[in-house]
Design a protein around this motif. Structure first.
Motif, short mmCIF file in Angstrom:
data_model
loop_
_atom_site.label_atom_id
_atom_site.label_comp_id
_atom_site.label_asym_id
_atom_site.label_seq_id
_atom_site.Cartn_x
_atom_site.Cartn_y
_atom_site.Cartn_z
N HIS A 29 0.17 5.41 -1.23
CA HIS A 29 -1.10 5.50 -0.51
C HIS A 29 -0.95 5.11 0.97
O HIS A 29 -1.69 5.60 1.82
CB HIS A 29 -2.17 4.63 -1.18
CG HIS A 29 -1.88 3.16 -1.17
ND1 HIS A 29 -1.40 2.48 -2.27
CD2 HIS A 29 -2.02 2.22 -0.19
CE1 HIS A 29 -1.26 1.20 -1.98
NE2 HIS A 29 -1.62 1.02 -0.72
N MET A 30 0.02 4.24 1.30
CA MET A 30 0.17 3.85 2.70
C MET A 30 0.62 5.02 3.58
O MET A 30 0.06 5.22 4.68
CB MET A 30 1.15 2.68 2.82
CG MET A 30 1.01 1.90 4.11
SD MET A 30 -0.55 0.99 4.21
CE MET A 30 -0.22 -0.37 3.09
N PRO A 31 1.61 5.83 3.16
CA PRO A 31 1.94 7.00 3.98
C PRO A 31 0.78 7.97 4.15
O PRO A 31 0.64 8.59 5.21
CB PRO A 31 3.11 7.64 3.23
CG PRO A 31 3.75 6.53 2.49
CD PRO A 31 2.61 5.64 2.09
N LEU A 32 -0.06 8.12 3.09
CA LEU A 32 -1.20 9.02 3.22
C LEU A 32 -2.19 8.50 4.26
O LEU A 32 -2.79 9.28 5.01
CB LEU A 32 -1.88 9.18 1.86
CG LEU A 32 -1.05 9.84 0.76
CD1 LEU A 32 -1.87 9.98 -0.51
CD2 LEU A 32 -0.53 11.20 1.21
N MET B 113 8.94 10.47 2.66
CA MET B 113 8.77 9.21 1.95
C MET B 113 7.81 9.34 0.79
O MET B 113 8.02 8.76 -0.29
CB MET B 113 8.29 8.12 2.92
CG MET B 113 9.32 7.66 3.92
SD MET B 113 8.77 6.23 4.89
CE MET B 113 8.65 4.99 3.59
N THR B 114 6.73 10.09 0.99
CA THR B 114 5.75 10.26 -0.10
C THR B 114 6.38 10.97 -1.28
O THR B 114 6.21 10.55 -2.44
CB THR B 114 4.54 11.05 0.41
OG1 THR B 114 3.96 10.37 1.53
CG2 THR B 114 3.50 11.18 -0.68
N VAL B 115 7.11 12.05 -1.03
CA VAL B 115 7.75 12.79 -2.13
C VAL B 115 8.85 11.96 -2.78
O VAL B 115 8.99 11.94 -4.00
CB VAL B 115 8.31 14.13 -1.60
CG1 VAL B 115 9.09 14.86 -2.69
CG2 VAL B 115 7.17 15.00 -1.10
N ALA B 116 9.63 11.24 -1.97
CA ALA B 116 10.74 10.47 -2.51
C ALA B 116 10.28 9.30 -3.36
O ALA B 116 10.98 8.88 -4.29
CB ALA B 116 11.61 9.96 -1.36
N ASN B 117 9.11 8.75 -3.08
CA ASN B 117 8.61 7.61 -3.84
C ASN B 117 7.80 8.02 -5.06
O ASN B 117 7.37 7.16 -5.83
CB ASN B 117 7.73 6.73 -2.95
CG ASN B 117 8.55 5.84 -2.02
OD1 ASN B 117 9.02 4.78 -2.40
ND2 ASN B 117 8.74 6.29 -0.79
N ALA B 118 7.57 9.31 -5.25
CA ALA B 118 6.78 9.79 -6.38
C ALA B 118 7.68 10.17 -7.54
O ALA B 118 8.75 10.75 -7.34
CB ALA B 118 5.93 10.99 -5.96
N ALA B 119 7.26 9.83 -8.74
CA ALA B 119 7.97 10.28 -9.92
C ALA B 119 7.73 11.77 -10.12
O ALA B 119 6.75 12.33 -9.62
CB ALA B 119 7.51 9.50 -11.15
N PHE C 124 4.25 -2.73 6.23
CA PHE C 124 4.07 -3.07 4.83
C PHE C 124 4.75 -2.08 3.88
O PHE C 124 4.65 -2.23 2.66
CB PHE C 124 2.58 -3.15 4.50
CG PHE C 124 1.86 -4.22 5.26
CD1 PHE C 124 1.88 -5.54 4.82
CD2 PHE C 124 1.16 -3.93 6.43
CE1 PHE C 124 1.23 -6.53 5.53
CE2 PHE C 124 0.50 -4.90 7.13
CZ PHE C 124 0.54 -6.22 6.69
N LEU C 125 5.41 -1.07 4.41
CA LEU C 125 6.11 -0.12 3.55
C LEU C 125 7.36 -0.75 2.97
O LEU C 125 8.09 -1.47 3.66
CB LEU C 125 6.49 1.14 4.34
CG LEU C 125 5.34 2.05 4.79
CD1 LEU C 125 5.86 3.12 5.74
CD2 LEU C 125 4.67 2.69 3.58
#
Length: 339
Positions: free
Chosen positions: A111-114, A224-230, A323-324
């Motif tokens: 949610h932080m990158p979004l 980062m968003t794609v890499a952190n998502a399952a 905070f990431l």
């Protein structure tokens, strides 16, 4: 528009659309369509989500023209769109086959990158909105003349994007993000010192800095968003990425346009009151076209305030980036080296 016609604007979009189709054809894996899953999916959720985003977009796009909440059309679009989006999100908790469950957004690195991408929509207006509008309002330039100032943004991204990809795949993506935000902040800081003498060439340094920063920020946030998502969460993530992707630039345009209008009115009163004091103190003080000079300087002050606002938004994005967490190893983010 002058040499070919207004249709050329849409034809060039068509050419890019064909290029997108070709890239999708050669890059997406060839898999059979999951018709059974499609049959079990509730299409109403998707329709509510898409229609809600569309209504929010229309409300934001027409807000300044129709004076925001003074218009029933804007109020209906914003209220109806927000209710539809919230209803579609709430529906995910009771749907047997949710298409975009919001549980994927609970992790900090999702949610932080979004949020940062939404703020990026505001800072991107520092070049796409403020520069051409300033050159038109103060410099009295045509769009094709003021467009010369934006060539730096386009050309520098041809170099900045590969550099950002190289940096993301070989180092911590947070470093690339921080570097991009610093460049945006520096460019906006330069813009805050604008005067009425600025023309297209004076914006080159600022536009190059912001263009490089924008390329690094947007690409890093997507990676980062794609890499952190399952893997099972990717569809949900892609669905919610549309909110900052669609509404982020429109929110930025709405905020900047409203800010310019309000600050220009405030600066006109402030500058005009000071001029009247001078004229009352010296009765022989006369300047032709005093009203136009006051309007010009008020406009310049409003644009300086707008670039200061963009600087503050970029600084807020930098604060959130602190905070990431570290991104886990992923082919998109980090290059796997042989042992």
């Amino acid at each position: 528009m002058e040499d070919v016609g207004w249709q050329a604007i849409y034809w060039q979009a068509t050419l890019f659309g064909i290029a997108f189709l070709f890239l999708a054809l050669v890059s997406f894996p060839q898999r059979e369509v999951g018709w059974s899953l499609f049959a079990r999916t509730n299409k109403g959720e998707v329709a509510m989500f898409c229609v809600g985003l569309t209504l929010l977009y229309v409300g934001l796009d027409q807000g300044n023209r129709l004076d925001w909440l003074a218009s029933g059309t804007v109020l209906a679009c914003l209220t109806g769109g927000l209710l539809l989006v919230l209803a579609a999100i709430a529906w995910q908790y009771i749907s047997p086959v949710p298409f975009a469950h919001p549980a994927a957004l609970l992790r900090r690195n999702i949610h932080m990158p979004l949020i940062i991408v939404t703020l990026f929509g505001v800072t991107s207006g520092a070049t796409s909105v403020l520069i051409p509008n300033f050159l038109a309002a103060v410099g009295h330039l045509k769009p094709e003349q003021s467009g010369a100032a934006l060539w730096g943004v386009d050309l520098v991204q041809l170099v900045a994007l590969p550099v950002a990809i190289w940096s993301i795949r070989r180092a911590d993506p947070r470093l690339t993000l921080a570097g991009g935000l610093l460049l945006v902040m520096l460019g906006c800081w330069l813009g805050s010192g604008i005067t009425h003498d600025w023309r297209a060439n004076d914006f080159v340094t600022m536009s190059v800095l912001i263009g490089m920063g924008n390329a690094a920020v947007l690409l890093t946030m997507i990676a980062m968003t794609v890499a952190n998502a399952a893997r099972e969460e990717l569809i949900s993530i892609v669905a919610y990425i549309q909110i900052p992707r669609v509404l982020g630039p429109e929110i930025g345009l709405a905020i900047l346009t409203t800010l310019l209008r309000k600050r220009e009115a405030f600066a006109s009163v402030l500058v005009g009151s000071n001029v009247e004091r001078v004229r009352s103190a010296a009765l022989d003080f006369h300047i032709d076209g005093m009203g136009s000079i006051i309007r010009r300087e008020a406009t310049v002050l409003s644009y300086a305030d707008a670039w200061t606002f963009c600087f503050a938004v970029a600084a807020l994005a930098m604060l959130l980036a602190v905070f990431l967490r570290r991104t886990p190893p992923h082919p998109l983010v980090k290059l796997h080296r042989p042992q």
